[in-house]
Design a protein around this motif. Sequence first.
Motif, PDB file in Angstrom:
ATOM      1  N   HIS A  85       0.795  -1.239   0.000  1.00 29.12           N
ATOM      2  CA  HIS A  85       0.000   0.000   0.000  1.00 29.12           C
ATOM      3  C   HIS A  85       0.827   1.289   0.000  1.00 29.12           C
ATOM      4  CE1 HIS A  85      -2.492  -3.203   1.957  1.00 29.12           C
ATOM      5  NE2 HIS A  85      -3.338  -2.776   1.056  1.00 29.12           N
ATOM      6  N   ARG A  86       2.083   1.184  -0.357  1.00 26.13           N
ATOM      7  CA  ARG A  86       2.975   2.339  -0.159  1.00 26.13           C
ATOM      8  C   ARG A  86       2.755   3.489  -1.124  1.00 26.13           C
ATOM      9  NH1 ARG A  86       8.293  -1.265   0.754  1.00 26.13           N
ATOM     10  NH2 ARG A  86       7.742  -2.107   2.808  1.00 26.13           N
ATOM     11  N   ILE A  87       2.139   3.209  -2.270  1.00 28.40           N
ATOM     12  CA  ILE A  87       1.836   4.344  -3.165  1.00 28.40           C
ATOM     13  C   ILE A  87       0.327   4.504  -3.331  1.00 28.40           C
ATOM     14  CG2 ILE A  87       4.057   4.375  -4.383  1.00 28.40           C
ATOM     15  CD1 ILE A  87       2.677   2.887  -6.693  1.00 28.40           C
ATOM     16  N   GLY A 116       9.605   1.183   2.713  1.00 35.93           N
ATOM     17  CA  GLY A 116      10.602   0.145   2.494  1.00 35.93           C
ATOM     18  C   GLY A 116      11.944   0.594   3.049  1.00 35.93           C
ATOM     19  N   CYS A 117      12.815  -0.376   3.274  1.00 37.03           N
ATOM     20  CA  CYS A 117      14.118  -0.053   3.857  1.00 37.03           C
ATOM     21  C   CYS A 117      14.957   0.793   2.894  1.00 37.03           C
ATOM     22  CB  CYS A 117      14.844  -1.331   4.250  1.00 37.03           C
ATOM     23  SG  CYS A 117      14.720  -2.655   3.025  1.00 37.03           S
ATOM     24  N   TYR A 118      15.125   0.337   1.647  1.00 37.75           N
ATOM     25  CA  TYR A 118      15.918   1.126   0.686  1.00 37.75           C
ATOM     26  C   TYR A 118      15.258   2.491   0.419  1.00 37.75           C
ATOM     27  CZ  TYR A 118      18.304  -3.286  -0.713  1.00 37.75           C
ATOM     28  OH  TYR A 118      19.016  -4.454  -0.764  1.00 37.75           O
ATOM     29  N   THR A 150      19.216  -9.867   6.491  1.00 33.70           N
ATOM     30  CA  THR A 150      17.896 -10.018   7.119  1.00 33.70           C
ATOM     31  C   THR A 150      16.821  -9.304   6.302  1.00 33.70           C
ATOM     32  OG1 THR A 150      18.316  -8.083   8.497  1.00 33.70           O
ATOM     33  CG2 THR A 150      18.768 -10.241   9.494  1.00 33.70           C
ATOM     34  N   GLY A 151      17.239  -8.420   5.383  1.00 32.29           N
ATOM     35  CA  GLY A 151      16.301  -7.737   4.486  1.00 32.29           C
ATOM     36  C   GLY A 151      15.495  -8.712   3.644  1.00 32.29           C
ATOM     37  N   GLY A 152      16.029  -9.892   3.430  1.00 24.70           N
ATOM     38  CA  GLY A 152      15.315 -10.895   2.635  1.00 24.70           C
ATOM     39  C   GLY A 152      14.452 -11.818   3.486  1.00 24.70           C
ATOM     40  N   LEU A 175      25.071  -8.962  -6.082  1.00 24.23           N
ATOM     41  CA  LEU A 175      24.072  -8.084  -6.698  1.00 24.23           C
ATOM     42  C   LEU A 175      22.821  -8.896  -6.972  1.00 24.23           C
ATOM     43  CD1 LEU A 175      26.208  -6.296  -9.459  1.00 24.23           C
ATOM     44  CD2 LEU A 175      25.854  -5.583  -7.084  1.00 24.23           C
ATOM     45  N   TYR A 176      21.653  -8.254  -6.910  1.00 22.65           N
ATOM     46  CA  TYR A 176      20.404  -8.917  -7.308  1.00 22.65           C
ATOM     47  C   TYR A 176      19.483  -7.833  -7.877  1.00 22.65           C
ATOM     48  CZ  TYR A 176      18.154  -7.160  -3.039  1.00 22.65           C
ATOM     49  OH  TYR A 176      17.630  -6.352  -2.061  1.00 22.65           O
ATOM     50  N   GLY A 177      18.256  -8.200  -8.168  1.00 24.24           N
ATOM     51  CA  GLY A 177      17.357  -7.206  -8.786  1.00 24.24           C
ATOM     52  C   GLY A 177      17.875  -6.812 -10.157  1.00 24.24           C
ATOM     53  N   LYS A 181      13.641  -4.296 -12.002  1.00 26.30           N
ATOM     54  CA  LYS A 181      12.201  -4.138 -11.774  1.00 26.30           C
ATOM     55  C   LYS A 181      11.907  -4.321 -10.288  1.00 26.30           C
ATOM     56  CE  LYS A 181      10.394  -5.557 -16.231  1.00 26.30           C
ATOM     57  NZ  LYS A 181       9.813  -6.643 -16.995  1.00 26.30           N
ATOM     58  N   HIS A 182      12.777  -3.846  -9.433  1.00 25.79           N
ATOM     59  CA  HIS A 182      12.607  -4.060  -7.989  1.00 25.79           C
ATOM     60  C   HIS A 182      11.309  -3.428  -7.486  1.00 25.79           C
ATOM     61  CE1 HIS A 182      13.480  -3.933  -3.689  1.00 25.79           C
ATOM     62  NE2 HIS A 182      14.344  -4.894  -3.911  1.00 25.79           N
ATOM     63  N   LYS A 183      10.708  -4.092  -6.497  1.00 28.48           N
ATOM     64  CA  LYS A 183       9.406  -3.631  -5.983  1.00 28.48           C
ATOM     65  C   LYS A 183       9.470  -2.249  -5.318  1.00 28.48           C
ATOM     66  CE  LYS A 183       9.968  -6.109  -1.580  1.00 28.48           C
ATOM     67  NZ  LYS A 183       9.383  -6.961  -0.564  1.00 28.48           N
ATOM     68  N   HIS A 184      10.660  -1.767  -5.000  1.00 30.07           N
ATOM     69  CA  HIS A 184      10.766  -0.461  -4.337  1.00 30.07           C
ATOM     70  C   HIS A 184      10.845   0.726  -5.299  1.00 30.07           C
ATOM     71  CE1 HIS A 184      12.490  -2.178  -0.324  1.00 30.07           C
ATOM     72  NE2 HIS A 184      11.239  -2.486  -0.520  1.00 30.07           N
ATOM     73  N   VAL A 185      11.000   0.464  -6.596  1.00 27.98           N
ATOM     74  CA  VAL A 185      11.195   1.579  -7.541  1.00 27.98           C
ATOM     75  C   VAL A 185       9.993   2.543  -7.575  1.00 27.98           C
ATOM     76  CG1 VAL A 185      11.558   2.195  -9.974  1.00 27.98           C
ATOM     77  CG2 VAL A 185      12.936   0.389  -8.922  1.00 27.98           C
TER      78      VAL A 185
HETATM   79  C1  LIG Z   1      17.916  -7.860   0.979  1.00 29.61           C
HETATM   80  C2  LIG Z   1      16.524  -7.997   0.438  1.00 29.61           C
HETATM   81  O1  LIG Z   1      16.153  -9.001  -0.157  1.00 29.61           O
HETATM   82  N1  LIG Z   1      15.738  -6.974   0.621  1.00 29.61           N
HETATM   83  C3  LIG Z   1      14.383  -6.931   0.156  1.00 29.61           C
HETATM   84  C4  LIG Z   1      13.845  -5.611   0.558  1.00 29.61           C
HETATM   85  C5  LIG Z   1      13.399  -5.620   1.970  1.00 29.61           C
HETATM   86  C6  LIG Z   1      11.968  -5.958   2.035  1.00 29.61           C
HETATM   87  O2  LIG Z   1      11.554  -6.993   2.462  1.00 29.61           O
HETATM   88  O3  LIG Z   1      11.209  -5.104   1.401  1.00 29.61           O
HETATM   89  P1  LIG Z   1      10.381  -3.990   2.083  1.00 29.61           P
HETATM   90  O4  LIG Z   1      11.344  -3.018   2.609  1.00 29.61           O
HETATM   91  O5  LIG Z   1       9.601  -3.482   0.957  1.00 29.61           O
HETATM   92  O6  LIG Z   1       9.451  -4.580   2.990  1.00 29.61           O
HETATM   93  C7  LIG Z   1      14.247  -7.033  -1.336  1.00 29.61           C
HETATM   94  O7  LIG Z   1      15.099  -6.529  -2.038  1.00 29.61           O
HETATM   95  O8  LIG Z   1      13.193  -7.527  -1.782  1.00 29.61           O
END
Ligand SMILES: CC(=O)N[C@@H](CCC(=O)OP(=O)(O)O)C(=O)O
Length: 310
Positions: A85-87, A116-118, A150-152, A175-177, A181-185
């Motif tokens: 629900h962030r946007i 989100g954290c990032y 722990t972010g994952g 590196l990942y993503g 198309k990361h969900k935080h963009v």
């Molecule tokens: C390291 C890692 O995998 N990080 C997660 C982001 C942290 C998370 O779970 O996302 P929210 O902050 O949106 O809740 C990822 O990149 O999907």
Amino acid sequence: MKPKIFIDGEHGTTGLQIRTRMAGRADVELLSIPEAERRNAQLREDLLNSADIAILCLPDDAAKEAVAMVAGNNSVRIIDTSTAHRINPDWAYGFAEMDREQPKKIAGARYVANPGCYPTGAIGLIRPLRLAGILPEDYPVTVNAVSGYTGGGKQLIAQMEDEGHAEHIASPHFLYGLTLKHKHVPEMQVHGLLGRAPVFAPSVGKFPQGMIVQVPLHLADLKENASLGSIHEALADHYAGQDIVEVVDLKETASLPRVNAVELADTDRMKLYVFGTAGAPHVNLVALLDNLGKGASGAAVQNMDLMLGA
Ligand SMILES: CC(=O)N[C@@H](CCC(=O)OP(=O)(O)O)C(=O)O
Ligand SMILES: NC(=O)C1=CN([C@@H]2O[C@H](COP(=O)(O)OP(=O)(O)OC[C@H]3O[C@@H](n4cnc5c(N)ncnc54)[C@H](OP(=O)(O)O)[C@@H]3O)[C@@H](O)[C@H]2O)C=CC1
């Protein structure tokens, strides 16, 4: 009567850290679900509907399902730590320091989306410069970051810590993503007030908690006469009087040989830096935080306190 708080997903990574922060609090009553019953939908629905505030620490789909479970109940308020629900304009964005009036919006909201954290780091750096007119709306922003594993959540923690895991990850940094198309963009673009979606390059390091978010900028493409000093001043003005977000002094910043990703692990704080050399053409904006502190559980408790008027 004490306000009742239910953490749906209390046995997961974010939920457990919220519980730790709530331990010893006499001003709220914590409703709890036994670990073995954590996916019992009927019990969750009952507990959700018994709460004054429900904090959702679930994957996106389960979070949406939990919101539907309280749809007919006007007295339950929700803090959702997922991306769901962030946007959504009907939800208050739970980044209290992003605008002067944001704490009031969070305090009065029924629905609060925890950032989100990032995005906490990226928006924390970008938004004040957009509001100050220093960063043009169409600037091609790039966000580079490293997170503790722990972010994952439980799954990545097991892959990183358990050498016998079928999908064990031995790499100290990856590196990942990589599809970009990361969900935080979308969240970074909307709350960062950006006309163009940022390029987001995340990575994970072999440490449990901590995070560095970097936004490098070309001064020539910012507002005329933008400088290391004016960018630092805009950030310092924006966060003046805040106790959680600190804009590190330029002199101290200039003396640093390195930034340690785990410096703020186990805290709920965030430090912002403006790196560069006076007169040189580039600056690098850096945010340092704990992905599970200001990046998740710490922010959720901060938002709960605002909603309770605590
Ligand atoms: C390291 C890692 O995998 N990080 C997660 C982001 C942290 C998370 O779970 O996302 P929210 O902050 O949106 O809740 C990822 O990149 O999907
Ligand atoms: N970890 C972090 O740094 C951050 C996480 N978040 C967000 O927090 C939320 C939770 O993430 P995190 O704590 O890391 O994840 P975890 O996987 O560690 O925990 C999730 C918890 O939710 C439970 N769960 C999953 N599906 C359901 C369901 N359908 N019904 C009931 N319970 C369910 C899981 O149970 P089971 O063990 O059975 O799978 C687990 O206990 C996510 O939306 C994430 O994006 C936000 C910011 C940062």
